[in-house]
Design a protein around this motif. Structure first.
Motif, PDB file in Angstrom:
ATOM      1  N   ARG A 147      -2.764   6.984  -4.103  1.00 28.09           N
ATOM      2  CA  ARG A 147      -2.616   5.835  -3.206  1.00 28.09           C
ATOM      3  C   ARG A 147      -3.213   4.604  -3.878  1.00 28.09           C
ATOM      4  O   ARG A 147      -4.335   4.634  -4.363  1.00 28.09           O
ATOM      5  CB  ARG A 147      -3.315   6.080  -1.876  1.00 28.09           C
ATOM      6  CG  ARG A 147      -3.138   4.901  -0.917  1.00 28.09           C
ATOM      7  CD  ARG A 147      -3.464   5.243   0.504  1.00 28.09           C
ATOM      8  NE  ARG A 147      -2.602   6.274   1.067  1.00 28.09           N
ATOM      9  CZ  ARG A 147      -1.355   6.070   1.507  1.00 28.09           C
ATOM     10  NH1 ARG A 147      -0.813   4.897   1.423  1.00 28.09           N
ATOM     11  NH2 ARG A 147      -0.672   7.055   2.015  1.00 28.09           N
ATOM     12  N   ASP A 193       0.863  -1.180   0.000  1.00 28.96           N
ATOM     13  CA  ASP A 193       0.000   0.000   0.000  1.00 28.96           C
ATOM     14  C   ASP A 193       0.898   1.228   0.000  1.00 28.96           C
ATOM     15  O   ASP A 193       1.782   1.352   0.847  1.00 28.96           O
ATOM     16  CB  ASP A 193      -0.880  -0.019   1.254  1.00 28.96           C
ATOM     17  CG  ASP A 193      -1.826   1.153   1.320  1.00 28.96           C
ATOM     18  OD1 ASP A 193      -2.420   1.509   0.281  1.00 28.96           O
ATOM     19  OD2 ASP A 193      -1.980   1.733   2.418  1.00 28.96           O
ATOM     20  N   GLY A 194       0.705   2.120  -0.982  1.00 32.15           N
ATOM     21  CA  GLY A 194       1.526   3.314  -1.028  1.00 32.15           C
ATOM     22  C   GLY A 194       1.212   4.169  -2.238  1.00 32.15           C
ATOM     23  O   GLY A 194       0.155   4.024  -2.858  1.00 32.15           O
ATOM     24  N   LYS A 195       2.142   5.062  -2.552  1.00 33.29           N
ATOM     25  CA  LYS A 195       1.980   5.975  -3.689  1.00 33.29           C
ATOM     26  C   LYS A 195       3.201   5.890  -4.589  1.00 33.29           C
ATOM     27  O   LYS A 195       4.336   5.886  -4.111  1.00 33.29           O
ATOM     28  CB  LYS A 195       1.843   7.421  -3.202  1.00 33.29           C
ATOM     29  CG  LYS A 195       0.591   7.711  -2.430  1.00 33.29           C
ATOM     30  CD  LYS A 195       0.552   9.165  -2.002  1.00 33.29           C
ATOM     31  CE  LYS A 195      -0.707   9.455  -1.217  1.00 33.29           C
ATOM     32  NZ  LYS A 195      -0.798  10.878  -0.843  1.00 33.29           N
ATOM     33  N   ARG A 254      -2.977  -0.049  -4.079  1.00 31.12           N
ATOM     34  CA  ARG A 254      -2.597  -1.310  -3.436  1.00 31.12           C
ATOM     35  C   ARG A 254      -2.265  -2.330  -4.519  1.00 31.12           C
ATOM     36  O   ARG A 254      -2.924  -2.393  -5.549  1.00 31.12           O
ATOM     37  CB  ARG A 254      -3.737  -1.819  -2.571  1.00 31.12           C
ATOM     38  CG  ARG A 254      -4.013  -0.898  -1.391  1.00 31.12           C
ATOM     39  CD  ARG A 254      -5.175  -1.362  -0.570  1.00 31.12           C
ATOM     40  NE  ARG A 254      -4.789  -2.606   0.102  1.00 31.12           N
ATOM     41  CZ  ARG A 254      -5.643  -3.418   0.694  1.00 31.12           C
ATOM     42  NH1 ARG A 254      -6.931  -3.132   0.703  1.00 31.12           N
ATOM     43  NH2 ARG A 254      -5.235  -4.513   1.284  1.00 31.12           N
ATOM     44  N   LYS A 292       6.224   4.907  -2.394  1.00 31.41           N
ATOM     45  CA  LYS A 292       6.323   5.423  -1.034  1.00 31.41           C
ATOM     46  C   LYS A 292       5.384   4.643  -0.127  1.00 31.41           C
ATOM     47  O   LYS A 292       4.172   4.623  -0.344  1.00 31.41           O
ATOM     48  CB  LYS A 292       5.980   6.905  -1.001  1.00 31.41           C
ATOM     49  CG  LYS A 292       6.985   7.764  -1.732  1.00 31.41           C
ATOM     50  CD  LYS A 292       6.635   9.225  -1.626  1.00 31.41           C
ATOM     51  CE  LYS A 292       7.685  10.066  -2.306  1.00 31.41           C
ATOM     52  NZ  LYS A 292       7.430  11.489  -2.114  1.00 31.41           N
ATOM     53  N   THR A 293       5.959   4.007   0.873  1.00 28.93           N
ATOM     54  CA  THR A 293       5.198   3.225   1.837  1.00 28.93           C
ATOM     55  C   THR A 293       5.399   3.815   3.223  1.00 28.93           C
ATOM     56  O   THR A 293       6.219   4.715   3.418  1.00 28.93           O
ATOM     57  CB  THR A 293       5.664   1.752   1.834  1.00 28.93           C
ATOM     58  OG1 THR A 293       6.997   1.701   2.345  1.00 28.93           O
ATOM     59  CG2 THR A 293       5.625   1.159   0.429  1.00 28.93           C
ATOM     60  N   ARG A 294       4.684   3.275   4.213  1.00 28.21           N
ATOM     61  CA  ARG A 294       4.887   3.750   5.590  1.00 28.21           C
ATOM     62  C   ARG A 294       6.311   3.500   6.059  1.00 28.21           C
ATOM     63  O   ARG A 294       6.831   4.217   6.887  1.00 28.21           O
ATOM     64  CB  ARG A 294       3.911   3.049   6.529  1.00 28.21           C
ATOM     65  CG  ARG A 294       2.511   3.537   6.365  1.00 28.21           C
ATOM     66  CD  ARG A 294       1.608   2.925   7.386  1.00 28.21           C
ATOM     67  NE  ARG A 294       0.262   3.425   7.179  1.00 28.21           N
ATOM     68  CZ  ARG A 294      -0.781   2.992   7.819  1.00 28.21           C
ATOM     69  NH1 ARG A 294      -0.655   2.028   8.716  1.00 28.21           N
ATOM     70  NH2 ARG A 294      -1.965   3.496   7.559  1.00 28.21           N
ATOM     71  N   GLY A 295       6.946   2.469   5.529  1.00 29.30           N
ATOM     72  CA  GLY A 295       8.319   2.145   5.903  1.00 29.30           C
ATOM     73  C   GLY A 295       9.363   2.929   5.134  1.00 29.30           C
ATOM     74  O   GLY A 295      10.545   2.696   5.290  1.00 29.30           O
ATOM     75  N   GLY A 296       8.933   3.849   4.284  1.00 30.78           N
ATOM     76  CA  GLY A 296       9.858   4.643   3.482  1.00 30.78           C
ATOM     77  C   GLY A 296       9.767   4.254   2.019  1.00 30.78           C
ATOM     78  O   GLY A 296       9.092   3.301   1.648  1.00 30.78           O
TER      79      GLY A 296
END
Length: 136
Positions: A99, A47-49, A101, A60-64
């Motif tokens: 965003r 999940d990201g952009k 998935r 880009k994810t929550r983990g970087g």
């Protein structure tokens, strides 16, 4: 026109011409598998952009940010030589900064030997194989 004025005019034109080429950016390549590794399995949901940064397409994810690479059915959508979206081969277009998935598999190994283009040096050294877009 005397010779010194002519040389100054030519020098100024040369500087302007060289300055106009300095701002030219190379578009970020869409990294696509040429032959998938035999041991790739779907492990996770990503999940990201998607974004372009320093000549590199990133996810880009929550983990970087990570460097994405795609299955061969994905194609870049270009505007003025820059990637503005990707298409998944099933009629879905994903604009950068949206965003999304994907079904994915993560790897810490550099996938370069399986890709159709070289990975730019500016890309993050973490990689994710974005295999299939998840649509609603």
């Amino acid at each position: 026109m005397d010779m010194s004025k002519c040389l100054i005019a030519l020098a100024a034109f040369g500087l302007l011409a060289s300055c106009s080429t300095l701002d030219t950016k190379t578009p970020a390549p869409l990294l696509v598998l040429s032959a998938p590794p035999s041991d790739v399995v779907t492990l996770a949901l990503a999940d990201g952009k998607l974004a372009e940064r320093d000549g590199c397409l990133t996810f880009k994810t929550r983990g970087g940010p990570v460097t994405p690479y795609f299955s061969s059915n994905f194609q870049p959508v270009l505007d003025g030589g820059r990637v503005v979206a990707i298409e998944d081969g099933r009629g879905h277009r994903i604009a950068l900064k949206t965003r999304v998935r994907f079904y994915s598999s993560n790897t810490s190994d550099n996938p370069q030997e399986y890709l159709t283009a070289p990975i730019p040096a500016t890309c993050p050294k973490r990689y994710v194989h974005l295999q299939q877009l998840i649509t609603k």
